[in-house]
Design a protein around this motif. Sequence first.
Motif, short mmCIF file in Angstrom:
data_model
loop_
_atom_site.label_atom_id
_atom_site.label_comp_id
_atom_site.label_asym_id
_atom_site.label_seq_id
_atom_site.Cartn_x
_atom_site.Cartn_y
_atom_site.Cartn_z
N GLU A 85 -28.91 -96.44 -36.65
CA GLU A 85 -27.84 -95.82 -35.86
C GLU A 85 -26.49 -96.00 -36.55
OE1 GLU A 85 -25.78 -93.80 -32.98
OE2 GLU A 85 -27.93 -93.88 -33.29
N THR A 86 -26.26 -97.17 -37.14
CA THR A 86 -25.01 -97.44 -37.85
C THR A 86 -24.88 -96.53 -39.07
OG1 THR A 86 -25.11 -99.74 -37.12
CG2 THR A 86 -23.62 -99.24 -38.92
N VAL A 87 -25.95 -96.38 -39.82
CA VAL A 87 -25.94 -95.50 -41.00
C VAL A 87 -25.71 -94.06 -40.57
CG1 VAL A 87 -27.37 -94.59 -42.87
CG2 VAL A 87 -27.36 -97.04 -42.41
N SER A 88 -26.35 -93.65 -39.49
CA SER A 88 -26.18 -92.29 -38.98
C SER A 88 -24.73 -92.04 -38.56
CB SER A 88 -27.12 -92.07 -37.79
OG SER A 88 -26.85 -90.88 -37.15
N ARG A 89 -24.12 -92.99 -37.88
CA ARG A 89 -22.71 -92.84 -37.47
C ARG A 89 -21.78 -92.79 -38.68
NH1 ARG A 89 -21.13 -95.97 -31.98
NH2 ARG A 89 -22.77 -95.10 -30.68
N PHE A 90 -22.09 -93.60 -39.69
CA PHE A 90 -21.26 -93.60 -40.89
C PHE A 90 -21.33 -92.25 -41.60
CE2 PHE A 90 -20.83 -94.47 -45.51
CZ PHE A 90 -19.49 -94.79 -45.50
N ARG A 91 -22.52 -91.68 -41.68
CA ARG A 91 -22.67 -90.37 -42.33
C ARG A 91 -21.97 -89.27 -41.54
NH1 ARG A 91 -28.67 -91.19 -44.76
NH2 ARG A 91 -27.95 -92.51 -46.46
N ARG A 92 -22.04 -89.34 -40.21
CA ARG A 92 -21.31 -88.38 -39.38
C ARG A 92 -19.81 -88.53 -39.57
NH1 ARG A 92 -23.11 -89.55 -33.77
NH2 ARG A 92 -24.73 -90.83 -34.66
N LEU A 93 -19.36 -89.77 -39.71
CA LEU A 93 -17.93 -90.04 -39.93
C LEU A 93 -17.49 -89.44 -41.26
CD1 LEU A 93 -15.35 -91.58 -38.98
CD2 LEU A 93 -16.22 -93.52 -40.30
N CYS A 94 -18.30 -89.62 -42.30
CA CYS A 94 -17.98 -89.05 -43.61
C CYS A 94 -17.95 -87.53 -43.56
CB CYS A 94 -18.97 -89.53 -44.66
SG CYS A 94 -18.78 -91.26 -45.09
N ASP A 95 -18.92 -86.93 -42.88
CA ASP A 95 -18.94 -85.47 -42.75
C ASP A 95 -17.74 -84.97 -41.96
OD1 ASP A 95 -21.25 -85.23 -44.19
OD2 ASP A 95 -22.57 -85.11 -42.44
N ASP A 96 -17.40 -85.69 -40.91
CA ASP A 96 -16.27 -85.29 -40.07
C ASP A 96 -14.95 -85.34 -40.84
OD1 ASP A 96 -14.95 -84.61 -37.64
OD2 ASP A 96 -14.40 -86.72 -37.39
#
Length: 186
Positions: A85-96
């Motif tokens: 979940e942490t990795v997924s949130r980090f990737r979404r943050l980078c995309d955002d």
Amino acid sequence: VASSRFTYSAPLVRWTDSELDRLHKIWLRMHRAAWKLPSGYPAAPFTMPTSSGGCPVVHPKVLLLQALSRHVETLTALPDALQMETVSRFRRLCDDCGCHNEAELSLQLARERFPRACPIARLLRVAGQLGTRVRLPTCLALGKSVRETSWFAMGERMMNTVDRIIHARDLDMVKSSWNAIRKHLR
């Protein structure tokens, strides 16, 4: 005592910049008031000024950075659902944000007015504000080279180039609509 309590709860609370500055002023007042304590008081090193060997008052952002760093390491320590979940949130943050690495992300997040809810975003925001480079756990690496051009780098280069060519009013309009432009170019 105040800094220990702050460090304990810092990763769980979304502190704004004004709240951190106000907290720092309170700590400074407490420190100055401690100088007036009697010399036999048990916290004598705390009462002396820093020029006489006393402890300096650290800004809460430094303690927040340390606490958030430990918190992110804890979130990614074990290969489990919390790490995914942490990795997924980090990737979404980078995309955002349109960034490829933590250096670009910390610069982008430092410009934001309010902190985000994500602890990684808050960690990188405080690091960007302090001008400190943060090294994230390896499981959060995106696998992209630092040399690859990201949307963030492209926007920065365009703003620097355009700044010399067009008027400030037009530049402000481009800056305000950059996220919409970036979404259409994907």
